[in-house]
Design an enzyme around this catalytic site. Sequence first.
Site, PDB file in Angstrom:
ATOM      1  N   MET A  30      99.051  76.381   0.981  1.00 45.31           N
ATOM      2  CA  MET A  30      99.938  75.814   1.574  1.00 45.31           C
ATOM      3  C   MET A  30     101.185  76.278   2.192  1.00 45.31           C
ATOM      4  SD  MET A  30      98.943  71.923   1.119  1.00 45.31           S
ATOM      5  CE  MET A  30     100.149  71.375  -0.170  1.00 45.31           C
ATOM      6  N   HIS A  37     101.742  82.739  -5.949  1.00 43.12           N
ATOM      7  CA  HIS A  37     100.618  82.689  -4.763  1.00 43.12           C
ATOM      8  C   HIS A  37     100.338  84.578  -4.553  1.00 43.12           C
ATOM      9  CE1 HIS A  37     102.695  79.154  -3.229  1.00 43.12           C
ATOM     10  NE2 HIS A  37     101.392  78.850  -2.977  1.00 43.12           N
ATOM     11  N   GLN A  61      95.753  65.542   2.305  1.00 40.99           N
ATOM     12  CA  GLN A  61      95.881  65.143   0.841  1.00 40.99           C
ATOM     13  C   GLN A  61      97.401  64.736   0.479  1.00 40.99           C
ATOM     14  OE1 GLN A  61      95.660  69.720   0.287  1.00 40.99           O
ATOM     15  NE2 GLN A  61      97.109  69.532  -1.085  1.00 40.99           N
ATOM     16  N   LYS A 149      97.297  76.265 -12.575  1.00 43.41           N
ATOM     17  CA  LYS A 149      98.458  75.323 -12.601  1.00 43.41           C
ATOM     18  C   LYS A 149      97.728  74.002 -12.192  1.00 43.41           C
ATOM     19  CE  LYS A 149     102.071  75.078 -10.052  1.00 43.41           C
ATOM     20  NZ  LYS A 149     101.902  73.543  -9.540  1.00 43.41           N
ATOM     21  N   ASP A 150      97.171  74.268 -11.176  1.00 45.73           N
ATOM     22  CA  ASP A 150      96.442  72.929 -10.494  1.00 45.73           C
ATOM     23  C   ASP A 150      95.102  72.607 -11.277  1.00 45.73           C
ATOM     24  OD1 ASP A 150      98.351  71.968  -8.220  1.00 45.73           O
ATOM     25  OD2 ASP A 150      97.943  74.131  -7.926  1.00 45.73           O
ATOM     26  N   GLN A 153      92.592  70.237  -9.876  1.00 45.44           N
ATOM     27  CA  GLN A 153      91.954  70.650  -8.394  1.00 45.44           C
ATOM     28  C   GLN A 153      90.893  71.653  -8.570  1.00 45.44           C
ATOM     29  OE1 GLN A 153      94.523  71.371  -4.820  1.00 45.44           O
ATOM     30  NE2 GLN A 153      94.357  73.688  -5.651  1.00 45.44           N
ATOM     31  N   LEU A 184     105.826  78.131 -11.942  1.00 47.73           N
ATOM     32  CA  LEU A 184     106.028  78.224 -10.602  1.00 47.73           C
ATOM     33  C   LEU A 184     105.621  77.201  -9.566  1.00 47.73           C
ATOM     34  CD1 LEU A 184     106.314  82.174  -9.964  1.00 47.73           C
ATOM     35  CD2 LEU A 184     108.149  80.760 -10.861  1.00 47.73           C
ATOM     36  N   SER A 185     106.233  76.706  -8.814  1.00 47.87           N
ATOM     37  CA  SER A 185     105.671  75.753  -7.580  1.00 47.87           C
ATOM     38  C   SER A 185     106.648  75.712  -6.393  1.00 47.87           C
ATOM     39  CB  SER A 185     105.788  74.367  -8.516  1.00 47.87           C
ATOM     40  OG  SER A 185     105.564  73.394  -7.319  1.00 47.87           O
ATOM     41  N   SER A 186     106.043  75.570  -5.413  1.00 45.33           N
ATOM     42  CA  SER A 186     106.976  75.467  -4.062  1.00 45.33           C
ATOM     43  C   SER A 186     107.893  74.238  -4.295  1.00 45.33           C
ATOM     44  CB  SER A 186     105.884  75.302  -2.734  1.00 45.33           C
ATOM     45  OG  SER A 186     105.157  76.366  -2.862  1.00 45.33           O
TER      46      SER A 186
HETATM   47  O1  PAF Z   1      96.864  74.157  -3.875  1.00 46.20           O
HETATM   48  C1  PAF Z   1      97.049  74.010  -2.545  1.00 46.20           C
HETATM   49  O2  PAF Z   1      98.051  74.590  -2.272  1.00 46.20           O
HETATM   50  C2  PAF Z   1      96.186  73.177  -1.679  1.00 46.20           C
HETATM   51  O3  PAF Z   1      95.759  71.857  -2.462  1.00 46.20           O
HETATM   52  C3  PAF Z   1      95.067  73.687  -1.167  1.00 46.20           C
HETATM   53  C4  PAF Z   1      94.071  74.292  -1.890  1.00 46.20           C
HETATM   54  C5  PAF Z   1      95.531  74.818  -0.182  1.00 46.20           C
HETATM   55  C6  PAF Z   1      94.386  72.804  -0.403  1.00 46.20           C
HETATM   56  O4  PAF Z   1      95.108  72.509   0.977  1.00 46.20           O
END
Ligand code: PAF
Length: 286
Positions: A30, A37, A61, A149-150, A153, A184-186
């Site tokens: 994102m 990233h 989302q 981290k996610d 997900q 780290l996170s945006s």
């Molecule tokens: O982890 C993310 O940045 C988002 O959830 C993803 C996987 C790009 C889906 O929009």
Amino acid sequence: MQLIASPRELVSTCRQWRRQDEDIALVPTMGYYHAGHEDLIRHARGLAKRLVVSLFVNPAQFGPGEDLTSYPRNAERDAAIARDLGADVLFAPEPADMYASDHATWVEVPDMAATMCGQRRPGHFRGVCTVVLKLFMLTGADVAVFGRKDWQQQAILTRMTRDLNVPVRIETRPTVREEDGLALSSRNVYLTREERAQAPEIYRGLCFARDMAAQGATDASLLRQSVLRRWAERLPLGRLDYLVVVDPVSLASVQEIRGPALMACAVRMGRARLIDNIELAQSPDR
Ligand code: PAF
């Protein structure tokens, strides 16, 4: 690097590559890139002949009242980073390119989405699964890379991929941290100076639990209580969303640690909602 906004153009570019027998790696993002990233993109670069990075702040989302409009963005800088790290394509569609006004089809893994972040963010993982499946379909990627981290997900996407026989391999990468341990996170840009100073306590608390488990503690509720007591003292600006011990693959709650287990949390600090996790015992090879 080619900048593509149209799903149709992405499909034809990827088809062309596949016709030439070139395999494809995908990194869905994102945007607002940080070293986490960059690690995903760098890793993916080594996995296939072609690399697609997607940059899409997926409205599906975000729930009502969440930070969709204020989510940090810097598309120009992100494009420069993706190019420098060797992406062949940066796919950056507009919401209308991805969702028709009468879009009606959703992908869900309800049980795994009912816990942890899903409890506080109903519909979040439905939006994630739907957009990621779309990206898999548009690219026909052989491999896709996500961050640990996610954790919830990547566990849900792994299950979705298996359940729907999507011919893509999912690879995950360890969480990249600041020197003081903060993941780290945006969204870390939302932290005030005082919140930023306390935020590393989140990971320190998780490490405390990991060390207790390594020394033989097996009662998940005792580990939880120890971390919560520590946070009550050292993280007064944090408001707990959840702190759980779960099976790393199924995300089912774990009471007694007898094998692989994951401690995961979400803590609100001011405008930021920070998630983190730690493996309490070695996960099986995935
Ligand atoms: O982890 C993310 O940045 C988002 O959830 C993803 C996987 C790009 C889906 O929009």
